[in-house]
Design an enzyme around this catalytic site. Structure first.
Site, PDB file in Angstrom:
ATOM      1  CG  HIS A 543      -1.869   1.155   1.257  1.00  0.00           C
ATOM      2  ND1 HIS A 543      -2.435   1.604   2.424  1.00  0.00           N
ATOM      3  CD2 HIS A 543      -2.323   1.998   0.296  1.00  0.00           C
ATOM      4  CE1 HIS A 543      -3.204   2.647   2.182  1.00  0.00           C
ATOM      5  NE2 HIS A 543      -3.145   2.920   0.891  1.00  0.00           N
ATOM      6  CG  HIS A 548       0.005   6.329  -0.509  1.00  0.00           C
ATOM      7  ND1 HIS A 548      -0.742   7.438  -0.177  1.00  0.00           N
ATOM      8  CD2 HIS A 548      -0.842   5.273  -0.411  1.00  0.00           C
ATOM      9  CE1 HIS A 548      -1.971   7.077   0.108  1.00  0.00           C
ATOM     10  NE2 HIS A 548      -2.061   5.757  -0.027  1.00  0.00           N
ATOM     11  CG  HIS A 734      -4.355   3.685  -3.939  1.00  0.00           C
ATOM     12  ND1 HIS A 734      -5.563   4.303  -3.693  1.00  0.00           N
ATOM     13  CD2 HIS A 734      -3.647   3.790  -2.781  1.00  0.00           C
ATOM     14  CE1 HIS A 734      -5.565   4.785  -2.465  1.00  0.00           C
ATOM     15  NE2 HIS A 734      -4.426   4.483  -1.882  1.00  0.00           N
ATOM     16  CG  ASN A 738      -6.974   2.709   0.358  1.00  0.00           C
ATOM     17  OD1 ASN A 738      -6.279   2.920   1.351  1.00  0.00           O
ATOM     18  ND2 ASN A 738      -8.122   3.336   0.148  1.00  0.00           N
ATOM     19  CB  ILE A 887      -8.110   8.257   0.716  1.00  0.00           C
ATOM     20  CG1 ILE A 887      -8.472   8.289   2.209  1.00  0.00           C
ATOM     21  CG2 ILE A 887      -8.371   6.887   0.107  1.00  0.00           C
ATOM     22  CD1 ILE A 887      -8.436   9.637   2.838  1.00  0.00           C
TER      23      ILE A 887
END
Length: 887
Positions: A543, A548, A734, A738, A887
């Site tokens: 993740h 990110h 993602h 997520n 997010i």
């Protein structure tokens, strides 16, 4: 005297002499054409509410002639006297009308439209840009300018702006916006090239004065991850700087310009813990809807933490769950709100997102956690071996499992340093549960698989186990059965040798047990240790690192080197929304020393350092889904298959749905790129593209710049592959890792993040407890109560879709380019994604595909695009692929 405009005496004499002596001629009178325009903007806000005080001050500025002016810039005629830059000729200044008299909404997300009339010299041709000057007290968010009925131009001329404009004294340069036309640099009209180059210089901060960057600074630059620790608090809060060295390589993050820490000059000072004002370029911050959602989610979750914690003070075992019912009580009860139309009507009359989140109409109760999907239909199915295996294919971390291609499994760790780390699993451990198959037969038929969390953890395990965490490195071997499900055969748990790393690993192997006795309880604990490892690896690597962190350098480089009118900037821009901001918030409160991640995930203080060790082996090209599946042995090249790949696990929901999404993205990117780059020579000649790709490698991912796998960016295929990977990682990958966090890990016994004691040894008090009360022993081994509440609160926030979500196949601006073929290609892309939605639903309804829903009856929808969803409801939907890591 007062009725004549002031005039410099020397200027009057020069004009008089010039006229008399014939040195100059009177300039011809030019008839100016009135061009009507409409500006759409949003005023400064405080969360959901328009900043009323600033609005009053702006009106005072208007009264004193300090309004908002705009000047059109010609794309046809340059100004030869403009410092030899041949900048486009400027029209006369025009001002927004009726700012004082226009009544605007108190709801910050509501737009306001203002008329503006330009006096334009038709000989200047079509404008290609405009300059805006804000002489007000406060900033505003400029959405667009539209010019109607422009002479010699068919249809309106549209400028998509989508940028905060601060008062002019905040800038050392002019704010310039371009029309929606798309240009490679060499195709840019000559009068616009100066503005194109100057805007990139501004975004690179070439004229910045240095120091701590302010909210109105629009500077994109690179920095190391040197702001995670607080060394002034002592060694327990000191953390190594990640990036810029071979020991701790890392992707770069966006620069803030804060001062060095006095205790450690290599570290950057940190803000007050709860401060949310960390610098990111203003246009990268959440909009008011998203930010209000974020704050609302946080308030709601914090309330849900406090209630059970207060109750726990009066419990017989503080900070412990005594039974599984104690865990279930987190989701049962609470304040029941009105249901159905009553609550819908209440929400409809509440203008602000923050309050709407507290009175949701989707069945969630106030002051209680929503029931996670994994226990909605059956509260014990998560404990089955079938579900344990299925979640490796359709859970929140379906990107690790690989085909077993050597037996016993071997380690890649240096034996000189770590001794013998090869697996101790033997054939006799496996074959008793292999339905008559031998290991060799199963491997030949591609039926053995492994979830390997050994090497990545072993090098840190000795240090991790000096903390309150007590855990193992693990290997799990599974058999693909005839019904398509995975059957776990053996789990190996390993520790470093007590007498030193060079002595190798000390390992134990556990196998399934169908009896209800202590052996079955030990097997359940073995699976829990695997789940702890998978949870930690998921949060830190699958993740955080692999979506990110690795995407942020691409965002910085794109804004620094590719003009906003560049086709690749326009292609990628939707996939960069909010990422820099959410990453900055993560550094502030999540991945920092003593932050939520360190408190809730087992590597603790070594978490980020461990992710740096994994980044050493990161490979950009292997982020492509087909390459990843081939590397893991999950897919085999097969020319008879639709895309040349055959899955060895046919019912692998992440891979099946993911490949459809991947090829839809690739097809869209190919059409788009080939329109602007019809030949490889055009790519080689694009100077902005060259600078962009060089900066991504040399700066953004500078610690890996010498790796041979980087594409050279000289061909269509390299450009298509690169852009497809970026979009895939930022959107679908993602989403896959997520938004399933709360559905699966919201019930912590299913995905514990910490283990607090080792496997009980026969004859010990812990072993006796395991025999007498296996559920209590299980709960005392995994995450404690407060860590559970904190962790569940976090993943509830992270798993929610914002009410302003823009999904894959959607754009938040319709006329983002004026080129018809790319627009048509995007429509085909959207339609293809809607068709994929239908096929995903059909697969989920097929009972023969047992991995689609499993024993817990949770259909796999994490890669359901939601392209067809325009409801803007958001929440814990468990489906939908947002365009970006937001997010």
């Amino acid at each position: 005297m007062g009725i004549f405009p002031p005039c410099d005496l020397s200027e009057m004499m020069e004009k008089l002499l010039g006229t008399v002596c014939g040195k100059i001629k009177d300039e011809p009178i030019v008839e100016l054409k009135k061009i009507k325009g409409t500006v759409v903007l949003m005023k400064k806000n405080v969360l959901d509410v328009t900043d009323f005080g600033s609005s009053i001050l702006d009106r005072f500025h208007e009264l004193f002639g300090k309004g908002v002016s705009l000047q059109l810039v010609s794309s046809v005629n340059g100004d030869p006297v403009a410092a030899n830059e041949n900048k486009g000729k400027l029209g006369k200044e025009a001002f927004l009308e009726n700012w004082i008299s226009k009544i605007t909404s108190l709801n910050a997300k509501d737009e306001a439209s203002f008329d503006v009339v330009f006096n334009w010299d038709e000989s200047h041709g079509i404008p290609g840009a405009f300059i805006i000057r804000n002489h007000h007290h406060s900033q505003f968010y400029l959405k667009s300018l539209t010019l109607e009925d422009f002479p010699s131009h068919e249809g309106p001329i549209h400028f998509d702006c989508n940028s905060w404009v601060y008062p002019t004294h905040r800038y050392k340069y002019e704010r310039v916006f371009f029309t929606n036309k798309t240009y490679l640099f060499d195709d840019t009209p000559e009068p616009l090239r100066f503005y194109r180059n100057q805007e990139l210089k501004n975004l690179r901060g070439e004229e910045s004065s240095g120091g701590m960057l302010k909210e109105w600074d629009r500077v994109y630059d690179y920095a190391y991850y040197n702001d995670l620790g607080s060394p002034e608090k002592g060694k327990d809060y000191a953390r190594p700087s990640l990036g810029g060295n071979s020991d701790y390589p890392y992707p770069r993050r966006a620069k803030t310009g804060r001062k060095p820490n006095k205790k450690d000059p290599n570290s950057e000072t940190r803000l007050f813990l709860l401060s949310l004002s960390i610098y990111v370029p203003r246009d990268e911050k959440f909009n008011q809807v998203k930010f209000s959602d974020f704050i609302g989610y946080a308030i709601k979750s914090i309330g849900q933490v406090f209630v059970p914690e207060i109750k726990a003070v009066f419990d017989k075992t503080i900070n412990e769950f005594d039974t599984f019912q104690d865990v279930l009580n987190l989701y049962e009860g609470g304040v029941r709100l009105p249901e159905g139309q009553t609550l819908d009507k209440i929400r409809a009359h509440v203008p602000w997102e923050l309050l709407k989140e507290l009175i949701r109409s989707d069945g969630e109760r106030f002051l209680k956690f929503p029931t996670p999907d994994v226990i909605k239909e059956d509260k014990t199915a998560w404990r089955t071996d079938e579900e344990f295996g299925r979640e490796m294919l359709a859970g929140v971390n379906p990107v690790i499992i690989r085909r077993l291609q050597e037996f016993p499994p071997t380690s890649k760790l240096d034996p000189q340093q770590y001794g013998d780390q090869d697996s101790t699993i033997r054939r006799e451990h496996l074959e008793k549960n292999m339905n008559g198959l031998s290991v060799d037969e199963a491997m030949e038929k591609n039926k053995l698989f492994i979830l390997d969390h050994h090497d990545a953890l072993m090098t840190y395990l000795r240090r991790i186990n000096t903390t309150t965490t007590k855990t193992y490195a693990s290997r799990t071997i599974l058999l693909l059965q005839e019904n398509g499900t995975l059957k776990p055969l053996a789990i190996e748990l390993s520790l470093p040798h007590e007498q030193g790393d060079e002595r190798g690993a000390v390992s134990r192997v556990f196998t399934p047990c169908d009896d209800e006795g202590v052996e079955n309880s030990i097997w359940q604990l073995a699976k829990a240790y695997v789940a702890v490892n998978d949870s930690g690896y998921h949060q830190l690597i699958s993740h955080w690192l692999n979506t990110h962190a690795v995407i942020e350098p691409f965002i910085i480089a794109t804004n620094r080197q590719l003009s906003i009118v560049h086709p690749i900037h326009k292609l990628l821009k939707p996939h960069f929304r909010d990422t820099i901001h959410i990453n900055a918030l993560a550094r502030q409160i999540l991945i920092n020393a003593g932050g939520v991640l360190e408190r809730t995930v087992f590597p603790g203080k070594y978490a980020m350092e461990m992710s740096s060790a994994v980044y050493k082996n990161w490979n950009f090209t292997e982020q492509a889904l087909p390459e990843d599946l081939i590397k893991r042995g999950i897919a085999i090249p097969d020319s008879s298959e639709p895309h040349g790949l055959k899955l060895v696990i046919e019912d692998y929901p992440f891979a099946v749905d993911g490949l459809e999404i991947w090829y839809a993205i690739e097809s869209w990117v190919k059409e788009y790129c080939c329109f602007y780059y019809p030949t490889d020579d055009v790519i080689k000649g694009d100077i902005e593209l060259k600078k962009w790709w060089k900066e991504v490698r040399d700066e953004g991912h500078g610690d890996l710049k010498d790796k041979q796998w980087w594409p050279k960016m000289e061909t269509q295929s390299e450009l298509i592959q690169t852009c497809t990977i970026i979009i895939w990682v930022a959107s679908a990958l993602h989403a896959a890792v997520n938004f399933g966090q709360y559905p699966y890990a919201g019930y912590l016994p299913n995905r514990p993040t910490v283990s607090r004691r080792f496997m009980p040894e026969a004859g010990s008090a812990e072993y006796a407890e395991l025999e007498a009360d296996p559920d209590l022993a299980f709960l005392k081994t995994i995450t404690a109560q407060f860590q559970t509440l904190l962790g569940v609160s976090l993943i509830e926030i992270l798993s929610r879709h914002s009410t302003d979500e823009v999904y894959l196949g959607q754009r938040d601006t319709v006329g983002w380019t004026t080129d018809d073929r790319p627009l048509a290609a995007f429509e085909r892309f959207s339609a293809a994604l809607v068709e994929i939605e239908t096929r995903i639903t059909e697969r989920n309804d097929d009972v023969a595909l047992r991995n689609r829903a499993g024993p817990v009856k949770v259909p796999y929808t994490l890669l359901y695009p939601s392209t067809s969803d325009t409801s803007r409801v958001g929440g814990l939907t468990g489906k939908g692929i947002p365009n970006s890591v937001s997010i």
